[in-house]
Scaffold this motif. Structure first.
Motif, PDB file in Angstrom:
ATOM      1  N   ILE A   1       7.577  -7.839   4.025  1.00 55.04           N
ATOM      2  CA  ILE A   1       6.274  -7.191   3.809  1.00 55.04           C
ATOM      3  C   ILE A   1       5.564  -7.040   5.155  1.00 55.04           C
ATOM      4  CG2 ILE A   1       4.043  -7.385   2.611  1.00 55.04           C
ATOM      5  CD1 ILE A   1       5.503  -9.376   0.658  1.00 55.04           C
ATOM      6  N   LEU A   2       5.029  -5.840   5.410  1.00 53.00           N
ATOM      7  CA  LEU A   2       4.255  -5.598   6.625  1.00 53.00           C
ATOM      8  C   LEU A   2       2.803  -5.362   6.229  1.00 53.00           C
ATOM      9  CD1 LEU A   2       6.667  -3.013   8.328  1.00 53.00           C
ATOM     10  CD2 LEU A   2       6.597  -5.469   8.687  1.00 53.00           C
ATOM     11  N   ASP A   3       1.947  -6.228   6.643  1.00 58.05           N
ATOM     12  CA  ASP A   3       0.501  -6.159   6.432  1.00 58.05           C
ATOM     13  C   ASP A   3       0.079  -6.415   4.975  1.00 58.05           C
ATOM     14  OD1 ASP A   3      -0.815  -6.050   8.863  1.00 58.05           O
ATOM     15  OD2 ASP A   3      -0.438  -3.913   9.129  1.00 58.05           O
ATOM     16  N   ALA A   4      -1.157  -6.901   4.872  1.00 57.11           N
ATOM     17  CA  ALA A   4      -1.668  -7.354   3.579  1.00 57.11           C
ATOM     18  C   ALA A   4      -2.959  -6.629   3.222  1.00 57.11           C
ATOM     19  CB  ALA A   4      -1.896  -8.870   3.629  1.00 57.11           C
ATOM     20  N   GLY A   5      -2.986  -5.308   3.485  1.00 58.26           N
ATOM     21  CA  GLY A   5      -4.132  -4.493   3.080  1.00 58.26           C
ATOM     22  C   GLY A   5      -4.210  -4.404   1.559  1.00 58.26           C
ATOM     23  N   THR A   6      -5.113  -3.579   1.068  1.00 53.97           N
ATOM     24  CA  THR A   6      -5.338  -3.559  -0.388  1.00 53.97           C
ATOM     25  C   THR A   6      -4.103  -3.074  -1.160  1.00 53.97           C
ATOM     26  OG1 THR A   6      -6.297  -1.318  -0.316  1.00 53.97           O
ATOM     27  CG2 THR A   6      -7.827  -3.175  -0.105  1.00 53.97           C
ATOM     28  N   GLY A   7      -3.169  -2.392  -0.484  1.00 54.41           N
ATOM     29  CA  GLY A   7      -1.924  -1.991  -1.142  1.00 54.41           C
ATOM     30  C   GLY A   7      -1.085  -3.176  -1.576  1.00 54.41           C
ATOM     31  N   LEU A   8      -1.337  -4.350  -0.987  1.00 54.86           N
ATOM     32  CA  LEU A   8      -0.556  -5.550  -1.327  1.00 54.86           C
ATOM     33  C   LEU A   8      -0.736  -5.959  -2.785  1.00 54.86           C
ATOM     34  CD1 LEU A   8       1.208  -7.902  -0.079  1.00 54.86           C
ATOM     35  CD2 LEU A   8      -0.932  -9.168   0.167  1.00 54.86           C
ATOM     36  N   ARG A   9      -1.886  -5.635  -3.358  1.00 57.91           N
ATOM     37  CA  ARG A   9      -2.154  -6.042  -4.746  1.00 57.91           C
ATOM     38  C   ARG A   9      -1.104  -5.464  -5.693  1.00 57.91           C
ATOM     39  NH1 ARG A   9      -4.671  -4.568  -9.501  1.00 57.91           N
ATOM     40  NH2 ARG A   9      -4.609  -2.408  -8.793  1.00 57.91           N
ATOM     41  N   GLN A  10      -0.855  -4.151  -5.571  1.00 55.83           N
ATOM     42  CA  GLN A  10       0.120  -3.502  -6.449  1.00 55.83           C
ATOM     43  C   GLN A  10       1.531  -4.039  -6.196  1.00 55.83           C
ATOM     44  OE1 GLN A  10      -0.595  -1.189  -9.009  1.00 55.83           O
ATOM     45  NE2 GLN A  10       1.521  -1.720  -9.501  1.00 55.83           N
ATOM     46  N   LEU A  11       1.864  -4.286  -4.940  1.00 55.75           N
ATOM     47  CA  LEU A  11       3.175  -4.869  -4.629  1.00 55.75           C
ATOM     48  C   LEU A  11       3.315  -6.227  -5.325  1.00 55.75           C
ATOM     49  CD1 LEU A  11       5.872  -5.192  -3.075  1.00 55.75           C
ATOM     50  CD2 LEU A  11       4.543  -6.087  -1.145  1.00 55.75           C
ATOM     51  N   GLY A  12       2.254  -7.028  -5.271  1.00 58.89           N
ATOM     52  CA  GLY A  12       2.290  -8.354  -5.907  1.00 58.89           C
ATOM     53  C   GLY A  12       2.552  -8.252  -7.400  1.00 58.89           C
TER      54      GLY A  12
ATOM     55  N   GLY B   1      -5.234   5.858  -1.424  1.00 57.91           N
ATOM     56  CA  GLY B   1      -6.465   5.321  -0.844  1.00 57.91           C
ATOM     57  C   GLY B   1      -6.371   3.883  -0.384  1.00 57.91           C
ATOM     58  N   ASN B   2      -5.261   3.185  -0.662  1.00 57.81           N
ATOM     59  CA  ASN B   2      -5.184   1.765  -0.292  1.00 57.81           C
ATOM     60  C   ASN B   2      -4.888   1.570   1.187  1.00 57.81           C
ATOM     61  OD1 ASN B   2      -5.605  -0.061  -2.627  1.00 57.81           O
ATOM     62  ND2 ASN B   2      -3.994   1.205  -3.539  1.00 57.81           N
ATOM     63  N   THR B   3      -5.330   0.412   1.709  1.00 58.97           N
ATOM     64  CA  THR B   3      -5.139   0.120   3.134  1.00 58.97           C
ATOM     65  C   THR B   3      -3.761  -0.526   3.370  1.00 58.97           C
ATOM     66  OG1 THR B   3      -6.276  -2.001   3.006  1.00 58.97           O
ATOM     67  CG2 THR B   3      -7.627  -0.067   3.513  1.00 58.97           C
ATOM     68  N   PRO B   4      -3.331  -0.632   4.660  1.00 54.56           N
ATOM     69  CA  PRO B   4      -1.922  -0.834   4.982  1.00 54.56           C
ATOM     70  C   PRO B   4      -1.170  -1.977   4.301  1.00 54.56           C
ATOM     71  CG  PRO B   4      -3.055  -0.175   6.946  1.00 54.56           C
ATOM     72  CD  PRO B   4      -4.114  -0.363   5.875  1.00 54.56           C
ATOM     73  N   CYS B   5      -0.068  -1.599   3.713  1.00 59.90           N
ATOM     74  CA  CYS B   5       0.944  -2.527   3.225  1.00 59.90           C
ATOM     75  C   CYS B   5       2.233  -1.708   3.096  1.00 59.90           C
ATOM     76  CB  CYS B   5       0.546  -3.130   1.885  1.00 59.90           C
ATOM     77  SG  CYS B   5       1.795  -4.261   1.239  1.00 59.90           S
TER      78      CYS B   5
END
Ligand SMILES: [Zn+2]
Length: 427
Positions: A164-175, A149-153
């Motif tokens: 990293i490509l894009d900082a959608g809400t998926g970026l949180r888990q990557l961080g 459900g997360n937005t682009p990352c």
């Protein structure tokens, strides 16, 4: 970029083999630690953050399957590549290990050179990992649990290299994952942003590495219509929207507006192109020593916006077609084409002018460009898992009907696609 030797962790219970692993791999210049069971291995991975894990399947206390399963469930263990080494060469065992997340299987007994080749090849593989795949707005829930459900990352990874490509809400888990891997060591991270619609930047305020002093973060993206890119990112962290200001993030953050069509980010050669989407949006073509990934999310074919999908022969459609050919060139011969495919052809009728593509048109671009592989991306928030299954099924059917060999997948949050670099391709 860091130049430290690659760290390998080997889990093996046979004493003779442990010694062979240690000597062969150390002689080849790797930083090696060998442990004898899965439990100790899991602890050692957490402590050492290796670049590659080699594990036997039948190790005491915790077998290889359980070790891999547990490792993949941790923040720090999601990205590390795994080679399974086993004398148990039943195809069912190999399949199970690969399904759990092992990248490669090396049967015992093996020759010294075989081991060195597989280690080098695994470290040289390019992994494209999806942290967020949903377009427009995050859509978590039981109906989107399989695709996410997360937005682009998206990340492009090879050994210690990361983009990293894009900082959608998926970026949180990557961080969280990057923070766990760093173990307090400073990190230099690079991020490309296609455009500043919310779904492509909302993860930024939740990116833990940006809060840590000593870290460096370079952000690249298009100049926006009215304000500098940095101001747009700052604006989303205005006190009216978020409790922490951009200036309070303790990492050394530099925002670069992309003015040149080509620029270098570490080992990644990046080409940028404007694409058809409300506001200013870029697609990126990334060349990593000959492995080509084109990332074109959030775009609509010019010929259908200017003309009409049902009457493709108008003058406006013809002009639009010329502009659309630029995207085909941009995806030319890509090993992976990550494409906006938000709508079905039926949905597009009512969504014309919304700035997105229907999947049939994504296939057309991929085929015209002779891309090797297409990943359907930017799934519509209204599309539940079964609808994406159906979208993928229809896409594969179209490719088969046209007699083509294009590989088509739908992006899945948390999963990676492995690309073999040209230097390792056979034939
Ligand atoms: Zn957008």
């Amino acid at each position: 970029m860091t130049t430290r030797p690659n760290r390998l962790l080997v889990i093996e219970d046979e004493p003779g083999l442990r010694e062979i692993f240690q000597i062969v791999l150390e002689t080849a210049g790797y930083d090696v630690e060998v442990v004898e069971d899965g439990q100790v291995g899991l602890e050692a991975i957490d402590k050492r953050q290796p670049d590659l894990v080699i594990t036997d399947l039948l190790t005491p206390r915790m077998h290889g399957y359980e070790m891999i399963r547990r490792l993949r469930a941790t923040a720090h263990g999601r990205r590390v590549p795994i080679i399974v080494v086993s004398g148990q060469t039943y195809s069912a065992d190999q399949k199970r290990a690969l399904e759990l997340g092992a990248g490669t299987f090396l049967p015992k007994p093996f020759k010294r050179q075989q081991l060195l080749d597989i280690v080098k090849n695994t470290l040289d593989m390019v992994h494209v990992r999806f942290w967020g795949v949903r377009g427009s707005i995050a859509a978590p829930g039981p109906e989107t649990i399989r695709y996410g459900g997360n937005t682009p990352c998206v990340t492009i990874e090879r050994g210690q290299d990361l983009l990293i490509l894009d900082a959608g809400t998926g970026l949180r888990q990557l961080g969280l994952c990057l923070h766990a891997e760093a173990k307090g060591a400073p990190q230099h991270l690079n991020m490309l942003i296609t455009h500043t619609h919310w779904d492509h930047i909302q993860g930024f305020p939740f990116f833990v590495p940006a809060y840590l002093p000593g870290n460096k973060l370079d952000v690249y993206g298009p100049p926006s219509v009215e304000k500098p890119l940095e101001k747009v990112l700052r604006g989303q962290m205005d006190p009216a929207y978020f409790p922490v200001a951009l200036g309070d993030m303790a990492a050394d953050i530099t925002v670069h507006e992309v003015r040149e069509p080509q620029f270098q980010v570490g080992p990644f050669k990046v080409t940028a192109m404007y694409i058809n989407h409300p506001g200013i949006t870029m697609a990126f073509r990334i060349d990593l020593d000959g492995t080509i990934i084109t990332y074109a999310t959030d775009t609509e074919p010019y010929r259908f916006l200017l003309g009409n999908r049902e009457q493709p022969d108008s003058e406006l459609s013809e002009y639009g077609g010329q502009r659309d050919a630029e995207l085909v060139n941009f995806a030319r011969d890509a090993d992976l084409y990550i494409a906006d495919s938000q709508y079905s052809p039926e949905e597009y009728v009512d969504k014309r002018g919304w700035g997105h593509t229907c999947y049939v048109d994504a296939i057309d671009v991929a085929l015209a460009a002779h891309a090797r592989r297409l990943v359907l991306f930017s799934h519509d928030p209204m599309h539940v898992d079964e609808m994406i299954d159906e979208k993928l099924r229809r896409c594969r059917e179209i490719v088969t009907q046209r007699g083509e060999s294009l590989v088509v997948d739908a992006a899945i949050e948390g999963q990676a696609i492995d690309l073999v670099p040209p230097s390792l391709r056979v034939g």
